[in-house]
Design an enzyme around this catalytic site. Structure first.
Site, mmCIF file in Angstrom:
data_model
loop_
_atom_site.group_PDB
_atom_site.id
_atom_site.type_symbol
_atom_site.label_atom_id
_atom_site.label_comp_id
_atom_site.label_asym_id
_atom_site.label_seq_id
_atom_site.Cartn_x
_atom_site.Cartn_y
_atom_site.Cartn_z
ATOM 1 N N TYR A 223 6.081 21.503 -42.711
ATOM 2 C CA TYR A 223 6.273 21.386 -41.268
ATOM 3 C C TYR A 223 6.651 19.954 -40.907
ATOM 4 O O TYR A 223 5.862 19.193 -40.359
ATOM 5 C CB TYR A 223 5.017 21.813 -40.522
ATOM 6 C CG TYR A 223 4.724 23.298 -40.611
ATOM 7 C CD1 TYR A 223 5.713 24.209 -40.985
ATOM 8 C CD2 TYR A 223 3.468 23.795 -40.319
ATOM 9 C CE1 TYR A 223 5.449 25.560 -41.066
ATOM 10 C CE2 TYR A 223 3.195 25.158 -40.390
ATOM 11 C CZ TYR A 223 4.186 26.024 -40.773
ATOM 12 O OH TYR A 223 3.916 27.377 -40.850
ATOM 13 N N GLY A 224 7.876 19.623 -41.245
ATOM 14 C CA GLY A 224 8.367 18.277 -41.041
ATOM 15 C C GLY A 224 9.015 17.791 -42.322
ATOM 16 O O GLY A 224 9.463 18.577 -43.146
#
Length: 330
Positions: free
Chosen positions: A52-53
């Site tokens: 997530y990133g």
């Protein structure tokens, strides 16, 4: 009260994806406020990801910062992190080297600020038997470095294979009025049989069931949703009919469509033949979290009415682009 790895959690959890996986993530102060609000209202099951990133900035970095500032919250949160991917890519890596790299990196970034309660591979590596992948993760559980193992987007057959190697604590799948496959493909039934908690991600249809988007043009220019089949201009007009039908019921009950949607997911939890189900809506503001933590209480009549709505308004389009769909329910 639901439990994960033997720890009590709320009936609704919190998805962290939106706090780091977007072109313009919210400021740290806003993220911290949202996280504190979620926890204060009982959403103690937090779900994030190494993916997530970027490798340099993802859920784990934000969590390190949060628990550095609020160390007293660490014991209150049951944390699940998705990994098992090639760094910087969306390619699964369930090999021994890949699992070791991913878990070690998660633990390194958390830096002891928070125990990693659950680790799950974001998707199954089709080139590595699931039994082997789970065995690699299990070594960390046995060593006391992880609390348990979760699976993501897996079939009933894979759940059984994995559970035979090491007890599986949770299975994370997409489940909402927008996505109902687990009720027909034995995933929910298998989790119930084996006593595995089901974590329902995107219970609000990636925002579709909140009414935030009324047409394709409402999607932010850099939004990932613009790549998904169900949000395309040629089907958006048909799919929005489902939202409007739910909206009508919400008005009658004096709640929001999102609260109806969450109530529908929770209505299934623990019913005969179904497992405990914990939805994990994501939100970046306290106001949205407060709304999500007040799901509608549905009667049997409400549930039947929603069933008729689903029969009448079929969702058009796949959940993911075709290139990613072969990793679903494998």
């Amino acid at each position: 009260m639901p439990k994960l790895t033997g720890k009590d959690v709320g009936e609704i959890g919190y998805g962290l994806m939106g706090l780091t996986w977007r072109m313009s993530p919210p400021p740290q102060a806003q993220s911290f406020e949202a996280m504190r609000t979620a926890l204060s209202l009982g959403a103690s099951n937090w779900n994030g990801g190494e993916l997530y990133g970027s490798p340099e900035r993802n859920s784990l970095h934000l969590l390190n910062e949060y628990f550095t500032k609020y160390p007293e919250d660490a014991e209150k949160v049951v944390l699940s992190i998705k990994g098992g991917i090639v760094p910087g890519q969306m390619k699964p890596d369930g090999s021994k080297e890949g699992i070791k790299r991913s878990i070690d990196e998660c633990l390194r970034v958390l830096d002891g600020k928070k125990f990693l309660d659950l680790f799950e591979c974001a998707r199954v590596d089709l080139d590595v038997p699931i039994e082997e992948t789970v065995g690699y993760i299990a070594e960390y559980v046995k060593a006391g470095k992880l609390g348990g193992i979760s699976l993501s987007e897996v079939s009933a057959k894979t759940i059984r294979k994995a559970h035979a190697v090491h007890p599986i604590s949770a299975v994370e799948v997409e489940f909402s009025l927008w996505v109902t496959e687990i009720l027909e493909n034995d995933v929910a039934a298998t989790c119930a049989e084996l006593g595995i908690t089901l974590i329902a991600y995107s219970p609000l249809g990636r925002g579709f069931l909140t009414g935030r988007y009324q047409k394709f043009e409402d999607l932010e220019e850099d939004s990932y949703l613009r790549t998904l089949p169900r949000f395309q201009p040629d089907v958006f007009g048909e799919n929005i009919k489902l939202y409007h039908a739910v909206e009508d019921m919400a008005k009658q009950k004096g709640v929001t469509p999102a609260q109806i949607a969450l109530g529908w997911v929770l209505y299934h939890s623990g019913k005969p033949g179904l497992p405990t189900i914990i939805p994990i809506p994501g939100a970046t503001t306290s106001a949205r979290i407060e709304e999500n933590m007040k799901p509608a209480t549905l009667s049997e009549e409400d549930f039947k009415a929603l069933g008729k709505i689903l029969e009448k308004f079929s969702v058009i389009g796949g959940r993911y682009p075709e290139a990613m769909s072969h990793h679903l329910f494998v």
